[in-house]
Design a protein around this motif. Structure first.
Motif, PDB file in Angstrom:
ATOM      1  N   GLY A 167      13.776  -6.258 -13.956  1.00 39.71           N
ATOM      2  CA  GLY A 167      13.944  -6.270 -12.624  1.00 39.71           C
ATOM      3  C   GLY A 167      12.782  -6.588 -11.746  1.00 39.71           C
ATOM      4  N   SER A 168      11.759  -6.275 -12.155  1.00 38.73           N
ATOM      5  CA  SER A 168      10.262  -6.446 -11.641  1.00 38.73           C
ATOM      6  C   SER A 168       9.980  -8.076 -11.726  1.00 38.73           C
ATOM      7  N   LEU A 169      10.061  -8.279 -13.033  1.00 36.14           N
ATOM      8  CA  LEU A 169       9.874  -9.842 -13.352  1.00 36.14           C
ATOM      9  C   LEU A 169      10.939 -10.731 -12.547  1.00 36.14           C
ATOM     10  N   VAL A 192       0.711  -1.035  -0.010  1.00 38.49           N
ATOM     11  CA  VAL A 192       0.038  -0.020   0.129  1.00 38.49           C
ATOM     12  C   VAL A 192       0.882   1.144  -0.177  1.00 38.49           C
ATOM     13  N   GLN A 193       2.417   1.227  -0.048  1.00 36.41           N
ATOM     14  CA  GLN A 193       2.818   2.356   0.048  1.00 36.41           C
ATOM     15  C   GLN A 193       2.874   3.208  -1.324  1.00 36.41           C
ATOM     16  N   ASN A 194       3.027   4.381  -1.053  1.00 40.86           N
ATOM     17  CA  ASN A 194       2.840   5.230  -2.438  1.00 40.86           C
ATOM     18  C   ASN A 194       4.122   5.913  -2.974  1.00 40.86           C
ATOM     19  N   ASP A 195       5.268   5.904  -2.083  1.00 40.28           N
ATOM     20  CA  ASP A 195       6.515   6.632  -2.368  1.00 40.28           C
ATOM     21  C   ASP A 195       7.240   5.350  -3.354  1.00 40.28           C
ATOM     22  N   ILE A 196       7.661   5.467  -4.370  1.00 38.10           N
ATOM     23  CA  ILE A 196       8.331   4.538  -5.180  1.00 38.10           C
ATOM     24  C   ILE A 196       9.517   3.935  -4.310  1.00 38.10           C
ATOM     25  N   LYS A 197      10.346   4.922  -3.708  1.00 37.14           N
ATOM     26  CA  LYS A 197      11.464   4.291  -3.048  1.00 37.14           C
ATOM     27  C   LYS A 197      11.014   3.485  -1.767  1.00 37.14           C
ATOM     28  N   ARG A 198      10.180   3.881  -1.338  1.00 37.53           N
ATOM     29  CA  ARG A 198       9.643   3.168   0.037  1.00 37.53           C
ATOM     30  C   ARG A 198       9.071   1.732  -0.206  1.00 37.53           C
ATOM     31  N   VAL A 199       8.414   1.806  -1.410  1.00 38.64           N
ATOM     32  CA  VAL A 199       7.971   0.191  -1.907  1.00 38.64           C
ATOM     33  C   VAL A 199       9.177  -0.443  -2.366  1.00 38.64           C
ATOM     34  N   LEU A 200      10.288   0.032  -2.493  1.00 39.89           N
ATOM     35  CA  LEU A 200      11.530  -0.948  -3.003  1.00 39.89           C
ATOM     36  C   LEU A 200      12.188  -1.022  -1.439  1.00 39.89           C
ATOM     37  N   ALA A 201      11.738  -0.044  -0.653  1.00 36.85           N
ATOM     38  CA  ALA A 201      12.692  -0.517   0.579  1.00 36.85           C
ATOM     39  C   ALA A 201      11.976  -1.390   1.487  1.00 36.85           C
ATOM     40  N   TYR A 202      10.769  -1.643   1.488  1.00 35.10           N
ATOM     41  CA  TYR A 202       9.945  -2.727   2.116  1.00 35.10           C
ATOM     42  C   TYR A 202      10.241  -4.031   1.389  1.00 35.10           C
ATOM     43  N   SER A 203      10.392  -3.956   0.128  1.00 32.14           N
ATOM     44  CA  SER A 203      10.742  -5.000  -0.675  1.00 32.14           C
ATOM     45  C   SER A 203      12.214  -5.633  -0.194  1.00 32.14           C
ATOM     46  N   THR A 204      13.088  -4.803  -0.212  1.00 39.67           N
ATOM     47  CA  THR A 204      14.382  -5.307   0.504  1.00 39.67           C
ATOM     48  C   THR A 204      14.312  -5.912   1.754  1.00 39.67           C
ATOM     49  N   VAL A 205      13.427  -5.433   2.706  1.00 41.51           N
ATOM     50  CA  VAL A 205      13.443  -6.053   4.013  1.00 41.51           C
ATOM     51  C   VAL A 205      12.674  -7.255   3.892  1.00 41.51           C
ATOM     52  N   PHE A 213       3.794 -14.187  -3.313  1.00 47.60           N
ATOM     53  CA  PHE A 213       2.789 -13.506  -3.998  1.00 47.60           C
ATOM     54  C   PHE A 213       2.557 -12.043  -3.912  1.00 47.60           C
ATOM     55  N   LEU A 214       2.870 -11.700  -2.567  1.00 47.46           N
ATOM     56  CA  LEU A 214       2.798 -10.062  -2.392  1.00 47.46           C
ATOM     57  C   LEU A 214       3.934  -9.633  -3.071  1.00 47.46           C
ATOM     58  N   THR A 215       5.022 -10.076  -3.305  1.00 46.14           N
ATOM     59  CA  THR A 215       6.064  -9.421  -3.868  1.00 46.14           C
ATOM     60  C   THR A 215       5.701  -9.235  -5.398  1.00 46.14           C
ATOM     61  N   ALA A 216       5.269 -10.169  -5.955  1.00 47.82           N
ATOM     62  CA  ALA A 216       4.794 -10.031  -7.498  1.00 47.82           C
ATOM     63  C   ALA A 216       3.825  -8.913  -7.435  1.00 47.82           C
ATOM     64  N   THR A 217       2.634  -9.101  -6.602  1.00 47.71           N
ATOM     65  CA  THR A 217       1.621  -8.166  -6.628  1.00 47.71           C
ATOM     66  C   THR A 217       2.135  -6.623  -6.439  1.00 47.71           C
ATOM     67  N   TYR A 218       2.922  -6.272  -5.277  1.00 47.39           N
ATOM     68  CA  TYR A 218       3.323  -4.914  -5.210  1.00 47.39           C
ATOM     69  C   TYR A 218       4.220  -4.343  -6.198  1.00 47.39           C
ATOM     70  N   MET A 219       5.011  -5.524  -6.596  1.00 48.27           N
ATOM     71  CA  MET A 219       6.085  -4.852  -7.763  1.00 48.27           C
ATOM     72  C   MET A 219       5.376  -4.351  -8.922  1.00 48.27           C
ATOM     73  N   PHE A 220       4.342  -5.081  -9.502  1.00 47.04           N
ATOM     74  CA  PHE A 220       3.698  -4.751 -10.540  1.00 47.04           C
ATOM     75  C   PHE A 220       2.665  -3.679 -10.380  1.00 47.04           C
ATOM     76  N   ARG A 221       1.982  -3.626  -9.241  1.00 48.78           N
ATOM     77  CA  ARG A 221       1.338  -2.617  -8.870  1.00 48.78           C
ATOM     78  C   ARG A 221       2.178  -1.130  -9.067  1.00 48.78           C
ATOM     79  N   LEU A 222       3.448  -1.294  -8.606  1.00 47.38           N
ATOM     80  CA  LEU A 222       4.456  -0.091  -8.774  1.00 47.38           C
ATOM     81  C   LEU A 222       4.648   0.063 -10.334  1.00 47.38           C
TER      82      LEU A 222
END
Length: 683
Positions: free
Chosen positions: A386-388, A304-317, A426-435
């Motif tokens: 990268g998203s794929l 649900v994050q809207n900052d492009i870098k924060r989405v990637l930050a939580y992806s890293t975590v 599943f969440l990773t694929a979803t939020y990355m392609f939302r981005l």
């Protein structure tokens, strides 16, 4: 040769730190890039050297000097390169070189002195990270461990005039110190128990001890303390909150910290001490549970994050959580494999987000983007690759490493942890392609985007202001990544496709070459320094390099799980496409219908607020009321001020005797003589 690997970037740091004000941007950038590229060249030569050795002797060691010699403790400044270290130095110097090259374009609008300061920090960061992974003992590792912590503070707070950036830097520094305190305790405990801090000696000693199954003995205590240190450095529950805030630094810094260096230090540390952790199954279970919980928690927040870098930050975590899950189930090779592939696609994604921010003059809110595909073709296609890859789409690098983690988790009997990992995927694929869809597809939101910075990551102008970025004054024209940035994106995209093919699973008819390469690093050495020699260094290494023979049942299980993980990745992408390409009203409707849950995720489970309420604010209150007003003001200041008052009062009395009158002085002398004579006559 080994000492040259961290020495080159350290020399680059010294040049830019001392003479940067007098160097042009081109020269500063060239010095920094040349330093890290030279380090990469030496790293490649060193890795080729050990690759040419027999599998049972792939170790290079260089004793630089005797560092500490006190009582029973004798430690050298020693660098040691083995197969695990080889993977790490190639990742650090290779990915680091691309990030340095990218930065020459991204940071070009800084003034000369700031440009040099940035590259001096970047070189110093790389030098300390290389010391960390090349150190042959815990103390040398700790120098690098603390060094990258310092550099993260300097780089995250690079735009220190911006309050949020300076606060984020301090937060990273303080949170890491909490973990480092436990890390130091673990080091000291190991020394008291085993009398050494050398990795090879510790592994040999531990291998001769029984596995602490069902008990929490000395090895379990030591490894648990070390793991707490790793949770700080690698952003795991409960010490993960600093990493999303680290987005306040320049975007290439985010790529360097998140992809190739600092956050992987905890995973590397566990791999380096695999024998110790293997003898502490209770600790390993804690590692696996914490990793799985962190992966799931961060994945839900990223949705649900809207900052492009924060989405990637939580992806890293989240991805780090998967690495710790692998380590926790004993799949050390799978964890390092994912660390290696993750470096490519996560660096690519961060640098791609930087190209988007660069084109939009500081805009980071994905809700204000859209329709960028036709304007930024290089950025779009590389970002898509990268998203794929991170989603785990078949036959890209992330597919092979993530599949191995899930397979090993299931194969070891951790069904619930496997389920958590699958949900996370599943969440990773979803939020990355939302981005991807919100950023690059649909219609562009507003014609004013790119005309003025948003204040998040301008960096190219004064970060304390909200004026348009003068360095990007192209009107409203959107421009793709310039050549230096595009080069890094294209190389990383190629790596994101091909990097996983060194670990093709046996079920697909391949041979996991990386697992065979790493196997000696996860075993005890029979010829460890000070333990004795003559035996094979890694008695199982040759067997590990032979193609494994797996049963039909295992092959069927692996293929089944591979199919499930592929379906999960594709399902997440299709769900994201349906919602954010076809029916965006569904997302808005769900956010409204489940408002409480949406607010909970949007506010990151209120963990920062909870820490503020339970830790930060009480410390402030105690510091202000008890320590400052009570102890500091009344006791410390009271003692100082009281001493001054006593001296002042005594001086006031003595001052009365100094009248300047000769008669008074003569009278006082007469009285003094009478008193002295009277005293002697009385005696």
């Amino acid at each position: 040769m080994l000492a040259l690997i961290p020495l080159f970037p350290f020399i680059g740091f010294l040049i830019n730190a001392t003479m940067g004000r007098r160097l042009s941007k081109g020269l500063s950038g060239a010095v920094a890039c040349a330093a890290i590229i030279a380090s990469f060249a030496v790293a490649v030569m060193s890795v080729l050297q050990i690759a040419g050795m027999p599998a049972d002797a792939r170790v290079l060691e260089q004793v630089v000097y005797t560092w500490i010699a006190s009582g029973d403790l004798s430690l050298d400044m020693t660098f040691r390169l083995d197969p695990l270290g080889a993977v790490m130095i190639l990742v650090i110097t290779g990915i680091g070189s691309l990030i340095h090259i990218y930065s020459t374009a991204y940071m070009h609008d800084e003034i000369d002195s700031e440009f040099a300061r940035y590259f001096s920090y970047l070189n110093l960061f790389a030098a300390f990270m290389l010391v960390l992974v090349l150190g042959a003992n815990f103390v040398v590792m700790f120098v690098g461990w603390e060094g990258v912590g310092l550099c993260s503070y300097l780089l995250i707070g690079f735009w220190f005039k911006k309050q949020s950036a300076s606060d984020a830097g301090k937060k990273a520094f303080v949170v890491n110190r909490i973990g480092d305190y436990a890390f130091v305790l673990g080091m000291l405990f190991l020394f008291t128990q085993f009398g050494t801090l050398d990795f090879a000696r510790l592994a040999t000693i531990a291998s001769a001890m029984p596995v602490e199954e069902g008990v929490f003995g000395a090895i379990s205590i030591a490894t648990l303390l070390l793991f707490i240190g790793a949770t700080g450095k690698s952003a795991q529950i409960p010490l993960y909150t600093w990493l999303p805030d680290a987005m306040e630094g320049p975007t290439p810094v985010s790529a360097l910290i998140h992809a190739a260096t600092m956050v992987t230090a905890g995973v590397y540390m566990i791999g380096r001490n695999a024998v110790l952790f293997s003898h502490a199954p209770e600790t390993l279970f804690i590692v696996a549970v914490i990793g799985a919980a962190t992966a799931l928690m961060a994945g839900t927040i990223g949705l649900v994050q809207n900052d492009i870098k924060r989405v990637l930050a939580y992806s890293t975590v989240s991805q780090l959580g998967l690495m710790f899950l692998a380590m926790g189930v004993g799949a050390f090779g799978a964890g390092i494999f994912h660390l290696y592939t993750h470096a490519f696609f996560k660096a690519l994604l961060f640098l791609g987000s930087g190209a988007v921010i660069h084109a939009l003059h500081g805009e980071q809110d994905i809700r204000n983007m859209g329709g960028l595909k036709k304007f930024l073709p290089v950025t779009y296609w590389t970002f898509l690759i990268g998203s794929l890859a991170i989603a785990g789409v078949p036959f890209l690098s992330g597919f092979f490493s993530k599949d191995e983690i899930l397979y090993e988790t299931f194969h070891e009997g951790h069904t619930m942890l496997w389920l958590v990992g699958a949900i996370t995927s599943f969440l990773t694929a979803t939020y990355m392609f939302r981005l991807v869809f919100l950023t690059f597809h649909g219609e562009r939101k507003g014609s004013g985007i790119g005309d003025q910075g948003s204040g998040h990551d301008h960096g190219h102008a004064d970060p304390g202001s909200l004026i348009p970025d003068p360095g990007h004054a192209h009107g409203s024209h959107l421009h793709d990544a310039p050549p230096a940035m595009a080069l890094a994106l294209i190389v990383l995209a190629i790596g994101s496709v091909l990097a996983g093919y060194i670990g093709v699973p046996h079920a697909l008819g391949g041979h996991n070459q990386l697992a065979a390469w790493l196997a000696p690093s996860f075993q005890a050495s029979a010829a460890a320094p000070g333990v004795g020699g003559g035996a094979e260094l890694f008695p199982q290494a040759e067997a590990a390099e032979e193609a494994e023979v797996i049963s039909e049942e295992e092959a069927a299980l692996e293929l089944t799980l591979m199919g499930v993980s592929s379906a999960i990745a594709i399902g997440g992408i299709l769900l994201a496409a349906f919602i954010w390409l076809k029916r965006r009203s569904i997302a808005d409707g769900m956010a409204h219908r489940f408002g409480g849950l949406h607010r909970l995720l949007l506010n990151k489970y209120y963990v920062d607020e909870m820490y503020d309420a339970t830790v930060v604010n009480p410390i402030h209150v105690v510091s202000r009321d008890a320590l400052w007003r009570g102890f500091d003001v009344r006791v410390v200041d009271g003692a100082v001020n009281g001493t001054a008052a006593i001296v002042a009062a005594g001086s006031n009395l003595l001052r009365r005797l100094q009248t300047g009158s000769v008669r008074a002085y003569a009278s006082s002398m007469f009285v003094g003589v009478v008193v002295i004579l009277g005293y002697y006559l009385w005696r």
